[in-house]
Design an enzyme around this catalytic site. Structure first.
Site, PDB file in Angstrom:
ATOM      1  CD  GLU A   2      46.460  29.260 -28.211  1.00 10.99           C
ATOM      2  OE1 GLU A   2      46.266  29.509 -29.602  1.00 10.99           O
ATOM      3  OE2 GLU A   2      46.270  28.030 -28.025  1.00 10.99           O
TER       4      GLU A   2
HETATM    5  C1  TNX Z   1      48.536  27.985 -31.331  1.00 12.16           C
HETATM    6  S1  TNX Z   1      51.474  27.870 -30.380  1.00 12.16           S
HETATM    7  C2  TNX Z   1      48.703  27.212 -30.173  1.00 12.16           C
HETATM    8  C3  TNX Z   1      48.269  25.482 -30.368  1.00 12.16           C
HETATM    9  C4  TNX Z   1      47.727  25.492 -31.758  1.00 12.16           C
HETATM   10  C5  TNX Z   1      48.203  26.014 -32.795  1.00 12.16           C
HETATM   11  C6  TNX Z   1      48.110  25.638 -33.949  1.00 12.16           C
HETATM   12  C7  TNX Z   1      50.813  27.668 -29.190  1.00 12.16           C
HETATM   13  C8  TNX Z   1      51.535  28.070 -27.835  1.00 12.16           C
HETATM   14  N1  TNX Z   1      49.446  27.415 -29.005  1.00 12.16           N
HETATM   15  O1  TNX Z   1      47.683  25.243 -29.247  1.00 12.16           O
HETATM   16  O2  TNX Z   1      47.610  23.956 -31.702  1.00 12.16           O
HETATM   17  O3  TNX Z   1      48.523  27.519 -32.470  1.00 12.16           O
HETATM   18  O4  TNX Z   1      48.693  25.973 -35.044  1.00 12.16           O
END
Ligand code: TNX
Length: 535
Positions: free
Chosen positions: A344
């Site tokens: 992300e």
């Molecule tokens: C996605 S999964 C994220 C997290 C969040 C989560 C909540 C991932 C690698 N990143 O930063 O906490 O979704 O479900």
């Protein structure tokens, strides 16, 4: 049991009364008789073993039972002592571990290292006769998993952690068992809400009982930096001082972290530390102004947005910082992996992101470790040694496989323990899916994503993100029972799994979870056998 003779008063003895007494207590003896377990195939074992064959009798453990080891390896002793100490704690029976120099006497529990290619590194065989309970494995870890199966063959009350007077009777037969995948894990986000040493140990204890062997700790987030880095002390002093919602946060000192690593290692659990970067770094950016492109420290963050923060990928100091952090962490990490996150990174350009990950990869390797990253890191220059953790993108997973990297399967739609069970669940999120217990069970890592097969996958991990999870009770409610599905998917080959049969074993395991004090979600999909209505 409620076959009470309370109604009998001590009036004068009559033959009629004695017959009546006999009739009243007969069912008592019959039902006691029924309680001696003799059919090994009826035992509730999660994850399901490769094969179970019953021989219709039983093996008893009592104060005369000895535990014998056939070698003087420390790790073999450790597996044997785990069983001995577990039984001593729950029954008061003192089962000492002894060397079987001249064979073990009748009635013993015997641990033996063998050479059986079918069992692999982690497999074991339990050979249970009236006269002996023998555990064999190629390696101590296999013996240790065999011990976890023995726990499940004993009455659930054994898990209470308090001394009980219990009949310790195990049905006879043979269990042969080995895992499908070598990497069977969970991930705990201690960044959004901090969980301390005791909570992590308790979670590890639960996982060990399910033969899970990896605990990935997500140690840094926008909301908190949770691992002491001695060369950058403000990371925890300031960056660890809060959490989602503005609570007081917290962090592991290096000594505490080492305590967790050692506790896990003694139970054959590998700790994988994650420092998430270049995104999810607000806690670091708030602690050190120089890590920001504009040279200004950010404010601490206690909300739940994602994707807004980034280390300054063009600055030299960024890589000095990363080198210091990874260096200290590598020194605390006996295992092969350092997880660098990489997810992300919405505020970083693709080209910059790729350059950044490549550089971080060489830093990780310069400290003798293998880089692990979320699926976005597949865009970087990976190699045969690399591992990518799929969470969202089949394309990135295929890209990783094309570069000969291996995959850890954590599909959000199936393994995310922070997803709500259904729309009424009072905790959790649902951006990926609602995941009821059947949905957590009915899938296979090797068939979920076209182009990703068994040979590409090293195992599975179930992440618990903690934006909405603040304490151990809440953790348990989201983790259990879905983690049992994942434990079985990681251990038991797909052709041996069936939801209709699993949910009956899960129902039985519910009693064990109650005794363990686990605050699990009582899904309506499962015909729970609770302590109160157990027959
Ligand atoms: C996605 S999964 C994220 C997290 C969040 C989560 C909540 C991932 C690698 N990143 O930063 O906490 O979704 O479900």
């Amino acid at each position: 049991m409620n076959h009470s003779t309370k109604t009998m008063t001590n009036k004068a003895y009559t033959p009629f009364r004695s017959t009546l007494l006999g009739l009243l207590i007969l069912p008592f003896f019959l039902s006691c008789e029924k309680e001696i377990p003799t059919d090994l195939t009826q035992s509730t074992i999660i994850p399901k073993p490769v094969s179970v064959a019953a021989t219709g009798s039983s093996f008893k453990i009592n104060e005369t039972t000895g535990i014998y080891v056939q070698s003087n390896s420390e790790e073999v002793n450790q597996a044997a002592s785990f069983l001995g100490e577990f039984l001593t704690k729950s029954t008061g029976i003192n089962l000492e571990v002894k060397q079987a120099t001249e064979g073990a006497p009748e009635g013993s529990i015997v641990f033996e290292i063998v050479n059986d290619p079918e069992l692999g590194d982690e497999g074991y065989i339990l050979d249970i006769s009236k006269k002996q309970l023998k555990i064999t494995a190629n390696k101590p870890v296999g013996l240790f998993w065999g011990v976890q199966t023995i726990r499940q063959l004993l009455p659930p009350e054994i898990e209470s952690g308090e001394k009980q007077t219990l009949p310790l009777i195990i049905p006879t037969g043979t269990i042969k068992d080995y895992p499908e995948y070598g990497h069977r894990g969970t991930m705990l986000d201690v960044g959004r809400h901090f969980f301390g040493v005791d909570a992590v140990k308790r979670y590890i204890d639960f996982l060990v009982a399910l033969k899970m062997n990896v605990m990935h700790l997500h140690l840094t987030e926008d909301q908190g930096w949770r691992i002491e880095i001695k060369s950058w002390p403000n990371l925890t002093a300031h960056g660890g001082s809060t959490e989602v919602g503005g609570g007081e946060g917290g962090f592991f000192t290096q000594e505490q972290y080492t305590e967790i690593v050692n506790y896990a290692a003694a139970r054959h659990v590998l700790i994988i530390p994650e420092i998430d970067m270049p995104g999810h770094t607000n806690a670091a950016l708030a602690s050190y102004a120089e890590l920001n492109c504009d040279g200004k420290a950010t404010e601490l963050y206690t909300g739940t947005e994602v994707g807004f923060s980034s280390l300054c990928v063009d600055k030299k100091i960024t890589y000095e910082f990363i080198n210091d952090v990874i260096g200290e962490l590598a020194a605390l990490t006996p295992g092969p992996y350092i997880h660098i996150g990489g997810d992300e990174t919405h505020s970083t350009e693709k080209e910059d992101f790729i350059k950044f990950i490549n550089q971080v990869k060489s830093i990780v390797e310069s400290h003798g470790k293998i880089m692990l990253g979320w699926d976005e890191t597949a865009q970087a220059d990976l190699g045969a040694n690399s591992v990518v953790q799929l969470w969202a993108s089949p394309e990135f997973a295929r890209m990783a496989v094309d570069k000969n990297a291996k995959i850890i399967m954590s599909p959000a739609t199936k393994t995310y323990l922070d997803m709500q069970y259904d729309s009424t669940t009072h905790l959790g999120l649902h951006w990926a899916a609602y995941i009821e217990v059947d949905s957590s069970y009915i899938w296979s890592p090797e068939t979920l994503i076209p182009g990703i097969g068994r040979e590409n996958i090293i195992g599975i991990e179930s992440p618990l993100w903690t934006e909405t999870i603040t304490n151990m009770d809440e953790l348990e409610y989201m983790v259990f029972p879905r983690i049992l599905s994942h434990a079985e998917i990681g251990w038991t080959a797909a052709n041996l799994r069936s939801w209709d049969e699993f949910k009956l074993r899960l129902a039985q395991y519910g009693v064990r979870m109650e005794v363990m004090g686990i605050d699990f979600y009582r899904s309506k999909q499962v015909p729970w056998v609770t302590e109160s209505n157990e027959q």
